[in-house]
Motif scaffolding. Structure first.
Motif: not given
Length: 711
Positions: A471-475, A500-505, A519-532
Motif C-alpha cells: 500500500i504505497d504511502g501508508m507509512g 474524507d477520514e484520511l484527509a482529516a487525519t 493529510l489533506g485530500h491529495t494524499i488521501a486520494a492517493k492512499l485510497v487508490a493504493a488500498i484499492e
C-alpha cells in the motif's frame, strides 16, 4: 581583478547595447560562459560574484526588451517556473552499467591479476578516480548545446530530468568551442555521464531546515541529490545546492581521443566540472597507494565518496575486454571498509514486533557514519547484548553493515564508566504491560498479549509493506495516527477507510500559526487508490501479509502452491500441512493454530468481503504452463526496474514454469538474475562461476521459455 571588472563595464560596451542588442547579448553570453568555466571547471574565478551578477542582470534586461534574442542555451534560461507532471522515459544511447566491487585490497589485487592476464601478461596503464556517492546522470548535447538530461534508471532507460539539471550551475548549457574540434565527423550527439552530488555542508543545511519546518530529513547526501533531481518544480531543485563531477562518455568513438585520462582532460576543456583527484597509474602498487590515500582523505573532502574506481585507461583495450551481463571487465570499484565511529550508548530500549518478539535497540548519541546520522541501532537479542558485553553508559563502536544498516560492534572497554549498567530484558511488555516469556530453545522474548498495541502497529505496517500488500504511502506515521485515533485496529480496517477520514487525519505537526496539519485530500486520494490496488495482490502475498508465525515469503509461496485457496488452507490439518515439501512440523503447527483463532478468522472474512485476493490465480480450463525450467534453480537480487515486476512476482512466474527459486547462491544455483543495485548475491555468483542474467535476459526467458546457453 579590478581591471577585468572595468573592462567589462566600459562605455563602449554599454553603447553597443543600444546600437546592436543582439551583438551585446552574444558578447555577454560568451563572457558569462567564460567566467562560469573559470569558476566551476577550473575553480579559479577571475571576477567577483557581484560583477558576475551584474553581467547576468544586463543580459536579462536585454532579453526582456528583445524576447526574440532568448535562446535555450542562454545562461538566463537555467531557472524557469516549469512544473512537470511526470518524468518521461529516456533510452540511453548505450547501457549504463554497474561496476563489480572489490571489498578489500586482496580482491582488488585479484582483479588486477585478471586484467594483466587479459592483456598478455603486462598490466596496462590504469586510471584511478574517486567514487562519488551521488546519483548517476547522463547529459546529451547536440551541436554543442544541452538538449537532454536523464537519470540512470535501470541502466537502459532513465527518466528525463532536463529541466531540473539546467538549474545545476556547473552544468554547461553549451560546450566550449575549443573542445568541439575533438568530436568525430558525423557525430550527431554526445551522451556524457557523471554523478550529481550534494556537498556535505549543503546537506547539513538542507536537513536542518527540514527539521525546523517539521519535515523528515534526508538519510544521506546521495538520497538528497536523487530526491532533488526528481522535483516536479525546477525551482525547488534550484534551491538545493547540487554539483556534478563528469567522467564518462557513452560512445568513446564519438571523440578523437584514445583513453580515459584524455577524456577527463577533454571534459574539463569542454566546460565540465571534473574531479581533480585522479591519477594515471602504471603499476599495481600505485593503484593501491591511491586507494590508501583516498581512505585517509575521505573525511576531509567536502563531498561524500564510498570508494575508488579503477579503469583500464585505453579505450581499445576496454573494447577488447568487454562486459559481463552486469558490468565491464575493464573497471572495478574498490569499496572502502565500513566506516567506524565511537559514540555514547545512552540507553537500551525495547521494540515490540508484529509477532510479539522483543528486540533491544541501542539509543545512541547521534553520530555521522558513512554519510548519514545514526541515533539508533538494533542489538538483535539479549544473548547478543551479553555476548558483546554492551552496557548502558558505554562508549561503543558503531558502523553501517554494507554502508546501510547501523550496528553496534561493541564497547570501548578502556573508556567504560564505573556507572555503566548491565542491561536485562524487562519482565513486562513496555507497550501493554503484559508478561514477557521466553520459550525453551528460543532466542527471542515475547509479549503474550494479543491486544498489544505495539504488535498491532507492526502487523499493520507489515501488511502495507512492499513485499506484502504494497500500500504505497501508508507509512509508519500515518498508521500510528490511525491506530491512536481508534480508526484502524487490524488489517481489514484499511479497506473501510474513506478519503474524507484520511484527509482529516493529523500528521502530528503544526504550521507556523500553531494549527494542526492534516493529510489533506491529495494524499488521501492517493492512499485510497493504493488500498484499492492492494486487493489484487497475489494470494501468496496475502498469506505473507497476514503475519502468520514462521511464514515468510518463500513459505507463503509454498503454501499457496499446495493449497491454492484460503478455504483449502484453513481446512488443512497439521499432518497435511507438514507433508508439503519445505514445511516442517513447527511451521505446520503455527499455520494450523492461526486458522483456529477466532479473531484471525474474523479478519480473513472481512478481507474477503472487501474483495482482497483469497485464492491463487486459476488457469483457463485445459491451460497448462510448460515446465521448461524444471530442475533449474534461480536466485533473484537487485531491483527489476524496467519491467515493473517485483522479485516476488518474477519468482512466481519462474516457479510457474517449473523452476525452483532460492534465497541464497550456491554451486548448485543454475542462474542468478541481477537487477539494478544487485548486491552480495551477485558477487557470490561471480566468485562461484554461476551464470548471471540481466533483466532483459529474464524477460526474454519468461516470454519465450528459452534457457540461455551462452553466458
Amino acid at each position: 581583478m579590478a581591471e577585468d571588472q572595468e573592462a567589462l563595464f566600459s562605455g563602449a560596451d554599454r553603447a553597443q547595447t543600444v546600437s546592436d542588442p543582439a551583438a551585446r547579448a552574444a558578447a555577454l553570453r560568451r563572457e558569462i560562459e567564460h567566467h562560469s568555466y573559470q569558476y566551476y571547471a577550473l575553480d579559479a574565478p577571475t571576477i567577483s560574484d557581484a560583477a558576475f551578477d551584474s553581467l547576468m542582470g544586463e543580459l536579462r534586461e536585454i532579453e526582456a526588451a528583445h524576447p526574440e534574442l532568448v535562446t535555450p542555451a542562454s545562461p538566463t534560461q537555467r531557472v524557469g517556473g516549469y512544473v512537470g507532471e511526470q518524468f518521461a522515459p529516456v533510452v540511453h544511447e548505450r547501457r549504463m552499467y554497474s561496476l563489480d566491487n572489490a571489498m578489500d585490497l586482496g580482491e582488488l589485487d585479484a582483479w588486477l591479476g585478471r586484467v594483466e592476464e587479459a592483456c598478455g601478461g603486462v598490466l596496462p596503464p590504469l586510471c584511478c578516480e574517486l567514487k562519488i556517492d551521488g546519483s548517476s546522470i547522463a547529459l546529451t548535447y547536440e551541436d554543442g548545446v544541452l538538449v537532454r538530461a536523464a537519470t540512470r534508471g535501470d541502466g537502459t532507460t532513465g527518466e528525463d530530468v532536463t529541466v531540473n539539471m539546467r538549474t545545476v550551475r556547473d552544468v554547461p548549457l553549451r560546450l566550449r568551442e575549443g573542445a568541439l574540434v575533438a568530436i568525430a565527423p558525423g557525430t550527431d550527439a554526445l551522451e556524457l555521464r557523471g554523478e550529481v552530488y550534494m556537498p556535505k555542508r549543503s546537506f547539513e543545511v538542507l536537513n536542518a531546515a527540514a527539521v525546523t519546518e517539521g519535515r523528515p530529513p534526508f538519510a544521506n547526501p546521495r538520497n538528497a541529490a536523487a530526491g532533488s533531481l526528481r522535483q516536479k518544480d525546477a525551482r525547488v531543485t534550484q534551491g538545493r545546492d547540487l554539483s556534478t563531477f563528469m567522467y564518462a562518455i557513452a560512445d568513446e568513438g564519438a571523440l578523437d581521443i584514445a583513453g580515459q585520462w584524455e577524456l577527463l582532460q577533454w571534459l574539463r576543456e569542454a566546460g565540465f566540472h571534473v574531479n581533480p583527484d585522479v591519477k594515471l597509474c602504471e603499476t599495481a602498487e600505485e593503484v593501491r597507494g591511491f586507494c590508501r590515500t583516498a581512505i585517509e582523505r575521505r573525511d576531509a573532502l567536502p563531498y561524500e565518496i564510498d570508494g575508488v574506481v579503477v579503469k583500464v585507461n585505453s579505450f581499445a583495450r576496454q573494447a577488447a575486454m568487454g562486459f559481463t551481463a552486469r558490468a565491464p571487465r575493464w573497471a572495478i570499484a574498490f569499496k572502502f571498509p565500513p566506516e567506524e565511529k565511537t559514540t555514547l550508548l545512552r540507553d537500551i530500549t525495547v521494540q515490540v514486533g508484529r509477532t510479539g518478539a522483543l528486540t533491544p535497540v541501542a539509543e545512541l548519541e547521534p553520530v555521522s557514519v558513512a554519510g548519514s546520522t545514526v541515533a539508533r541501532a538494533t542489538l538483535h537479542n539479549l544473548d547478543e547484548v551479553h555476548r558483546k558485553d554492551v552496557r548502558v553508559g558505554d562508549t561503543v563502536i558503531v558502523r553501517k553493515a554494507g554502508d546501510v544498516i547501523p550496528e553496534v560492534l561493541g564497547p570501548v572497554l578502556s573508556l567504560r564508566s564505573p556507572e555503566a549498567r548491565i542491561w536485562e530484558m524487562p519482565s513486562a511488555c513496555p507497550s501493554c504491560g503484559s508478561p514477557v516469556v521466553r520459550d525453551e530453545g528460543e532466542v527471542a522474548f515475547r509479549c503474550i498479549s494479543i491486544d498489544c498495541p505495539a504488535q498491532a502497529l507492526e502487523r499493520l505496517l507489515h501488511w502495507a509493506s512492499r513485499g506484502a500488500l504494497d500500500i504505497d504511502g501508508m507509512g509508519e506515521e500515518i498508521v500510528r495516527r490511525l491506530v491512536e485515533s481508534g480508526r484502524v485496529a487490524d488489517v481489514a480496517d484499511y479497506y473501510s477507510l474513506t478519503e474524507d477520514e484520511l484527509a482529516a487525519t493529523s500528521t502530528g505537526r503544526v504550521n507556523k500559526d500553531g494549527e494542526i496539519i492534516h493529510l489533506g485530500h491529495t494524499i488521501a486520494a492517493k492512499l485510497v487508490a493504493a488500498i484499492e490496488a492492494s486487493k489484487t495482490r497475489p494470494f501468496a502475498r496475502v498469506l505473507f501479509g497476514l503475519g502468520i508465525r514462521h511464514v515468510g515469503k518463500t513459505t507463503a509461496e509454498l503454501l499457496a502452491d499446495a493449497f491454492p485457496s484460503m478455504e483449502a488452507l484453513a481446512a488443512a490439518g497439521e499432518g497435511e500441512l507438514a507433508e508439503v515439501n519445505g514445511i516442517g512440523p513447527k511451521v505446520a503447527h503455527g499455520v494450523w493454530l492461526f486458522f483456529r483463532t477466532p479473531d484471525n478468522v474474523s479478519v480473513i472474512e472481512r478481507l474477503r468481503a472487501a474483495g482482497v485476493t483469497m485464492a491463487a490465480e486459476a488457469m483457463a480450463p485445459g491451460e497448462e504452463v510448460p515446465q521448461v525450467l524444471s530442475g533449474l534453480t534461480f536466485v533473484l537480487t537487485g531491483t527489476l526496474a524496467s519491467s515493473g515486476m517485483t522479485r516476488d512476482e518474477a519468482g512466481a512466474r519462474l516457479r510457474a514454469m517449473g523452476a525452483k527459486v532460492s534465497g541464497s547462491v550456491s554451486k548448485k544455483t543454475s542462474f542468478v538474475v541481477a537487477g539494478e543495485s544487485a548486491g552480495s548475491k551477485y558477487d557470490k555468483a561471480v566468485s562461484l562461476g554461476v551464470p548471471v542474467l540481466d533483466e532483459a535476459a529474464l524477460l526474454h526467458l519468461l516470454e519465450t521459455g528459452e534457457v540461455p546457453r551462452d553466458i
